[in-house]
Design an enzyme around this catalytic site. Sequence first.
Site, mmCIF file in Angstrom:
data_model
loop_
_atom_site.group_PDB
_atom_site.id
_atom_site.type_symbol
_atom_site.label_atom_id
_atom_site.label_comp_id
_atom_site.label_asym_id
_atom_site.label_seq_id
_atom_site.Cartn_x
_atom_site.Cartn_y
_atom_site.Cartn_z
ATOM 1 N N ASP A 1 3.738 3.891 1.974
ATOM 2 C CA ASP A 1 2.635 3.159 2.573
ATOM 3 C C ASP A 1 2.080 4.713 3.580
ATOM 4 O O ASP A 1 2.795 5.007 4.196
ATOM 5 C CB ASP A 1 2.682 2.312 3.301
ATOM 6 C CG ASP A 1 2.152 1.416 4.581
ATOM 7 O OD1 ASP A 1 2.076 -0.031 4.128
ATOM 8 O OD2 ASP A 1 1.357 1.853 4.907
ATOM 9 N N GLU B 1 -4.617 -6.836 5.377
ATOM 10 C CA GLU B 1 -5.882 -5.978 5.170
ATOM 11 C C GLU B 1 -6.501 -5.981 4.065
ATOM 12 O O GLU B 1 -8.113 -5.686 4.447
ATOM 13 C CB GLU B 1 -5.458 -4.336 5.931
ATOM 14 C CG GLU B 1 -5.411 -4.971 7.892
ATOM 15 C CD GLU B 1 -5.219 -3.900 8.688
ATOM 16 O OE1 GLU B 1 -4.687 -2.914 8.079
ATOM 17 O OE2 GLU B 1 -4.271 -4.772 9.824
ATOM 18 N N HIS C 1 0.498 -8.019 -1.661
ATOM 19 C CA HIS C 1 1.297 -7.215 -2.239
ATOM 20 C C HIS C 1 3.019 -7.130 -0.726
ATOM 21 O O HIS C 1 2.681 -7.893 -0.117
ATOM 22 C CB HIS C 1 0.565 -5.310 -1.438
ATOM 23 C CG HIS C 1 0.573 -5.525 0.169
ATOM 24 N ND1 HIS C 1 -1.222 -5.644 -0.072
ATOM 25 C CD2 HIS C 1 0.868 -5.014 0.679
ATOM 26 C CE1 HIS C 1 -1.374 -5.942 0.992
ATOM 27 N NE2 HIS C 1 -0.398 -5.201 1.892
ATOM 28 N N HIS D 1 5.390 -5.409 1.418
ATOM 29 C CA HIS D 1 6.232 -4.743 2.090
ATOM 30 C C HIS D 1 7.748 -4.693 2.328
ATOM 31 O O HIS D 1 8.195 -5.236 2.502
ATOM 32 C CB HIS D 1 5.893 -3.911 3.880
ATOM 33 C CG HIS D 1 3.898 -4.394 3.831
ATOM 34 N ND1 HIS D 1 3.409 -3.352 4.233
ATOM 35 C CD2 HIS D 1 3.543 -5.385 3.715
ATOM 36 C CE1 HIS D 1 2.875 -3.448 4.771
ATOM 37 N NE2 HIS D 1 1.676 -4.570 4.052
HETATM 38 P P1 AMP Z 1 -1.541 -4.794 4.206
HETATM 39 O O1 AMP Z 1 -2.210 -5.550 6.049
HETATM 40 O O2 AMP Z 1 -0.312 -5.867 3.974
HETATM 41 O O3 AMP Z 1 -2.863 -5.539 4.169
HETATM 42 O O4 AMP Z 1 -0.758 -4.094 4.576
HETATM 43 C C1 AMP Z 1 -2.371 -3.139 4.279
HETATM 44 C C2 AMP Z 1 -1.238 -1.831 4.166
HETATM 45 O O5 AMP Z 1 -1.303 -0.409 3.636
HETATM 46 C C3 AMP Z 1 -1.050 -0.725 6.015
HETATM 47 O O6 AMP Z 1 0.563 -0.814 5.818
HETATM 48 C C4 AMP Z 1 -0.995 -0.291 5.849
HETATM 49 O O7 AMP Z 1 -1.161 1.349 6.151
HETATM 50 C C5 AMP Z 1 -1.388 0.504 3.672
HETATM 51 N N1 AMP Z 1 -2.790 1.163 3.059
HETATM 52 C C6 AMP Z 1 -4.192 1.584 3.443
HETATM 53 N N2 AMP Z 1 -4.498 2.273 3.038
HETATM 54 C C7 AMP Z 1 -3.656 2.723 1.797
HETATM 55 C C8 AMP Z 1 -3.866 4.263 1.069
HETATM 56 N N3 AMP Z 1 -4.338 4.606 0.649
HETATM 57 N N4 AMP Z 1 -2.036 4.698 0.688
HETATM 58 C C9 AMP Z 1 -1.468 4.150 1.006
HETATM 59 N N5 AMP Z 1 -0.825 2.643 2.121
HETATM 60 C C10 AMP Z 1 -2.111 2.837 2.261
#
Ligand code: AMP
Length: 136
Positions: free
Chosen positions: A29, A93, A98, A100
């Site tokens: 992340d 977001e 996915h 975590h």
């Molecule tokens: P969610 O809120 O569950 O959709 O989590 C999305 C996650 O994607 C967040 O923790 C972000 O920090 C991560 N994220 C967004 N853009 C990128 C990227 N380019 N590379 C790696 N992680 C990302």
Amino acid sequence: MPSVFSRIIAGAIPGRFVCTSERWVAFLDINPVADGHVLLVPVHEAPRIQDLPAETLADLGPMLARLTAAVRAATGCPAVNVIVNDGPEAGQEVPHAHLHIVPRFAGDGQRVGLRHHAASAESLDAMQAKLQAAWR
Ligand code: AMP
């Protein structure tokens, strides 16, 4: 427009991959909750877990078990949170399903912010019936 995760998987934008397979990849992340915070992402882009193809879901368990073991081994953490924000109201977001995997240590000051509440036996019974009907 492909999701940011599909673009990472396609190599169009950079990602720090931990592993890749036919149906799942894992990468760091970019804004980690803790060092070693990894995202486990299906190659098939769909917003919700329930929309993923059966063969993708079949591979999830083994991938998740191996990845949590790798996160423990690499970081020394005794515990992990496995978190799925499945829908924007749940904090999702990126609209590409996915998981975590977040390393956790005793006293690390992190908390997962969901609050429990007491429920009556009647309301639990009613919800159990609704869920059983939806499951069928
Ligand atoms: P969610 O809120 O569950 O959709 O989590 C999305 C996650 O994607 C967040 O923790 C972000 O920090 C991560 N994220 C967004 N853009 C990128 C990227 N380019 N590379 C790696 N992680 C990302």
